[in-house]
Write an enzyme that holds these catalytic residues in place. Structure first.
Site, short mmCIF file in Angstrom:
data_model
loop_
_atom_site.label_atom_id
_atom_site.label_comp_id
_atom_site.label_asym_id
_atom_site.label_seq_id
_atom_site.Cartn_x
_atom_site.Cartn_y
_atom_site.Cartn_z
N GLN A 107 -2.48 8.77 0.97
CA GLN A 107 -1.50 8.26 -0.02
C GLN A 107 -2.06 8.40 -1.44
O GLN A 107 -1.39 8.90 -2.34
CB GLN A 107 -1.21 6.78 0.24
CG GLN A 107 -0.62 6.48 1.60
CD GLN A 107 -0.11 5.05 1.65
OE1 GLN A 107 1.04 4.80 1.36
NE2 GLN A 107 -0.96 4.11 2.02
N ALA A 131 -10.75 7.35 3.70
CA ALA A 131 -11.22 6.12 4.36
C ALA A 131 -10.67 6.09 5.77
O ALA A 131 -9.69 6.79 6.08
CB ALA A 131 -10.72 4.88 3.61
N TYR A 132 -11.29 5.28 6.60
CA TYR A 132 -10.72 4.97 7.93
C TYR A 132 -9.83 3.76 7.71
O TYR A 132 -10.32 2.65 7.52
CB TYR A 132 -11.86 4.67 8.91
CG TYR A 132 -11.37 4.53 10.34
CD1 TYR A 132 -11.64 5.54 11.26
CD2 TYR A 132 -10.65 3.42 10.75
CE1 TYR A 132 -11.19 5.42 12.57
CE2 TYR A 132 -10.19 3.31 12.04
CZ TYR A 132 -10.47 4.31 12.95
OH TYR A 132 -10.02 4.20 14.24
N THR A 133 -8.51 3.98 7.65
CA THR A 133 -7.60 2.91 7.21
C THR A 133 -6.79 2.26 8.34
O THR A 133 -5.97 1.39 8.05
CB THR A 133 -6.63 3.44 6.13
OG1 THR A 133 -6.00 4.61 6.62
CG2 THR A 133 -7.33 3.72 4.83
N ASP A 167 -8.81 -5.79 -0.26
CA ASP A 167 -8.71 -7.26 -0.27
C ASP A 167 -9.16 -7.84 1.07
O ASP A 167 -9.44 -9.03 1.17
CB ASP A 167 -7.27 -7.70 -0.58
CG ASP A 167 -6.23 -7.09 0.35
OD1 ASP A 167 -6.47 -5.98 0.89
OD2 ASP A 167 -5.16 -7.70 0.54
N TYR A 217 -12.43 -3.47 10.01
CA TYR A 217 -12.08 -2.66 8.84
C TYR A 217 -12.70 -3.29 7.58
O TYR A 217 -13.39 -2.63 6.81
CB TYR A 217 -10.56 -2.55 8.71
CG TYR A 217 -10.08 -1.95 7.41
CD1 TYR A 217 -10.23 -0.60 7.14
CD2 TYR A 217 -9.48 -2.76 6.43
CE1 TYR A 217 -9.79 -0.06 5.93
CE2 TYR A 217 -9.03 -2.24 5.23
CZ TYR A 217 -9.19 -0.89 4.98
OH TYR A 217 -8.76 -0.37 3.79
N LYS A 246 -15.68 -1.78 5.20
CA LYS A 246 -15.45 -1.52 3.77
C LYS A 246 -16.46 -2.31 2.92
O LYS A 246 -16.94 -1.81 1.91
CB LYS A 246 -14.01 -1.89 3.37
CG LYS A 246 -12.92 -1.03 4.00
CD LYS A 246 -12.91 0.42 3.55
CE LYS A 246 -12.43 0.60 2.14
NZ LYS A 246 -12.33 2.05 1.77
N1 LIG Z 1 -3.44 1.55 2.68
C1 LIG Z 1 -3.67 0.29 2.28
O1 LIG Z 1 -2.84 -0.60 2.44
C2 LIG Z 1 -4.98 -0.07 1.59
C3 LIG Z 1 -5.23 -1.42 1.26
C4 LIG Z 1 -6.42 -1.75 0.63
C5 LIG Z 1 -7.34 -0.76 0.33
N2 LIG Z 1 -7.09 0.54 0.65
C6 LIG Z 1 -8.10 1.56 0.33
O2 LIG Z 1 -7.52 2.46 -0.59
C7 LIG Z 1 -8.05 3.78 -0.36
C8 LIG Z 1 -6.91 4.77 -0.19
O3 LIG Z 1 -6.12 4.38 0.92
P1 LIG Z 1 -4.84 5.21 1.40
O4 LIG Z 1 -3.80 4.23 1.79
O5 LIG Z 1 -4.54 6.29 0.43
O6 LIG Z 1 -5.44 5.84 2.74
P2 LIG Z 1 -4.78 6.92 3.71
O7 LIG Z 1 -3.41 7.27 3.26
O8 LIG Z 1 -4.98 6.42 5.11
O9 LIG Z 1 -5.69 8.19 3.46
C9 LIG Z 1 -7.01 8.24 3.89
C10 LIG Z 1 -7.41 9.69 3.92
O10 LIG Z 1 -8.76 9.74 4.40
C11 LIG Z 1 -8.83 10.86 5.25
N3 LIG Z 1 -9.91 10.75 6.22
C12 LIG Z 1 -10.05 9.84 7.21
N4 LIG Z 1 -11.12 10.14 7.94
C13 LIG Z 1 -11.69 11.23 7.40
C14 LIG Z 1 -12.81 12.03 7.73
N5 LIG Z 1 -13.58 11.74 8.77
N6 LIG Z 1 -13.07 13.10 6.96
C15 LIG Z 1 -12.29 13.42 5.92
N7 LIG Z 1 -11.21 12.74 5.57
C16 LIG Z 1 -10.90 11.65 6.31
C17 LIG Z 1 -7.50 10.90 5.97
O11 LIG Z 1 -7.32 12.16 6.51
P3 LIG Z 1 -6.32 12.37 7.77
O12 LIG Z 1 -4.94 12.32 7.15
O13 LIG Z 1 -6.70 13.70 8.29
O14 LIG Z 1 -6.59 11.24 8.69
C18 LIG Z 1 -6.55 10.56 4.83
O15 LIG Z 1 -6.16 11.71 4.15
C19 LIG Z 1 -8.97 3.65 0.85
O16 LIG Z 1 -10.29 3.45 0.42
C20 LIG Z 1 -8.50 2.39 1.54
O17 LIG Z 1 -9.51 1.76 2.30
C21 LIG Z 1 -5.92 0.91 1.27
#
Ligand SMILES: NC(=O)c1ccc[n+]([C@@H]2O[C@H](COP(=O)([O-])OP(=O)(O)OC[C@H]3O[C@@H](n4cnc5c(N)ncnc54)[C@H](OP(=O)(O)O)[C@@H]3O)[C@@H](O)[C@H]2O)c1
Length: 292
Positions: free
Chosen positions: A11, A59-61, A101, A124, A128
């Site tokens: 995202q 990230a592993y989300t 959070d 998770y 983190k």
């Molecule tokens: N989403 C939320 O609600 C939320 C809330 C709080 C904090 N955050 C933090 O915000 C940041 C961005 O989150 P987001 O929602 O954009 O996450 P996301 O949409 O789940 O994207 C994570 C990306 O990481 C990639 N990834 C996972 N494992 C990988 C690996 N082994 N090697 C290379 N790439 C890998 C995924 O690739 P694939 O598509 O191939 O799996 C995906 O493109 C993260 O640090 C997350 O922890 C997110």
């Protein structure tokens, strides 16, 4: 400036792909190009490229699956960011990373500041938090930006899920006891890019001076239930909805493998003051995201 972006198809990563070319020459990678659970591959890539800026949007989300895939979640969320921070220091790159959070247990009863004690309830959050610690140990010029409830209009985000449910069900039940701040991935990428652009001239030194953890989310906070109601209200194709009622529910009605904190909204005052930026209210941003 050379920029290395990890997680280009997530995202947040997707939005960064649109913005970063304004700042420099971007190498953006997805999992197929570089698996960040491979620490040597990370080291090699950074040594080869010698970027001036590294952004980790990967990230592993999957919060629930993290309870099972502990080793993999730990590699991706804890070990990889540490290696990225260490390598950033070695090659003189500023490093930007995102945390969550969910490092808090949600029991404080008020919005969390950066200085408040962490106590993650699930794997998770634990992985983190370990990532934050590893960056602090190994890094020098880094920003750890804790965010929450990140959404986009792509993929399987909460916004898209609610829209899908509204076309399949007459009654929806959404929890109203989980409270945090919806954050549009585009706003997160834009705000980060503003900060980086502002300090671009001597990025390493400027970020070094401001290194640390900051809270960065959509302004205000709400429950998942109210968020879902606002999503339905902003739906540009409302005539496709068959939903007639949306009811508040309790987290206990929807048991999940991972326990979520109940009130984990973050206080973003430090970020706003330090970087001179204002974070727009989540409702205005949601409206823009859905109808703009
Ligand atoms: N989403 C939320 O609600 C939320 C809330 C709080 C904090 N955050 C933090 O915000 C940041 C961005 O989150 P987001 O929602 O954009 O996450 P996301 O949409 O789940 O994207 C994570 C990306 O990481 C990639 N990834 C996972 N494992 C990988 C690996 N082994 N090697 C290379 N790439 C890998 C995924 O690739 P694939 O598509 O191939 O799996 C995906 O493109 C993260 O640090 C997350 O922890 C997110």
């Amino acid at each position: 400036m050379k920029i290395l972006l990890f997680g280009k198809n997530g995202q947040l990563g997707w939005e960064f792909q649109r913005l970063l070319p304004i700042l420099g020459e971007v190498t953006a990678l997805d999992r197929d190009e570089l698996d960040i659970s491979d620490m040597q591959a990370i080291q090699k890539k950074i040594e080869e490229l010698k970027p001036g800026l590294i952004i980790n949007a990967s990230a592993y989300t999957d919060v629930d699956l993290s309870e099972k895939e502990i080793e993999l979640a730990t590699k991706i969320n804890a070990l990889a960011p540490g290696v990225m921070a260490e390598m950033s220091r070695k090659v003189g790159a500023a490093f930007v990373h995102y945390s969550t959070d969910y490092v808090f247990d949600g029991r404080q009863g008020s919005t969390y500041k950066e200085s408040d004690s962490t106590h993650p309830l699930n794997m998770y959050g634990k992985s983190k938090l370990a990532g934050e610690e590893n960056i602090k140990q190994a890094g020098e010029a880094y920003l750890i930006l804790r965010t929450s409830w990140v959404y986009s209009l792509r993929g399987n985000s909460f916004v898209n899920k609610v829209l899908k449910w509204s076309r399949q069900n007459r009654n929806l039940k959404v929890v109203n006891d989980q409270i945090s701040s919806p954050t549009w991935a585009r706003t997160l990428a834009e705000v980060t890019s503003f900060v980086l652009a502002k300090h671009k001239k001597d990025l390493y030194a400027e970020i070094c001076e401001r290194s640390g953890i900051y809270h960065l989310t959509g302004g205000g906070f709400t429950s998942r239930y109210e968020w879902a109601r606002q999503i339905l209200a902003n739906d540009p194709a409302r005539s496709e909805q068959i939903v007639q009622a949306i009811e508040p529910a309790s987290s206990e009605d929807f048991p999940t493998p991972a326990v979520r904190p109940l009130f984990s909204a973050l206080d973003c005052t430090l970020f706003e003051e330090k970087f001179g930026l204002r974070l727009p209210d989540w409702r205005d941003t949601l409206q823009l995201a859905m109808t703009g």
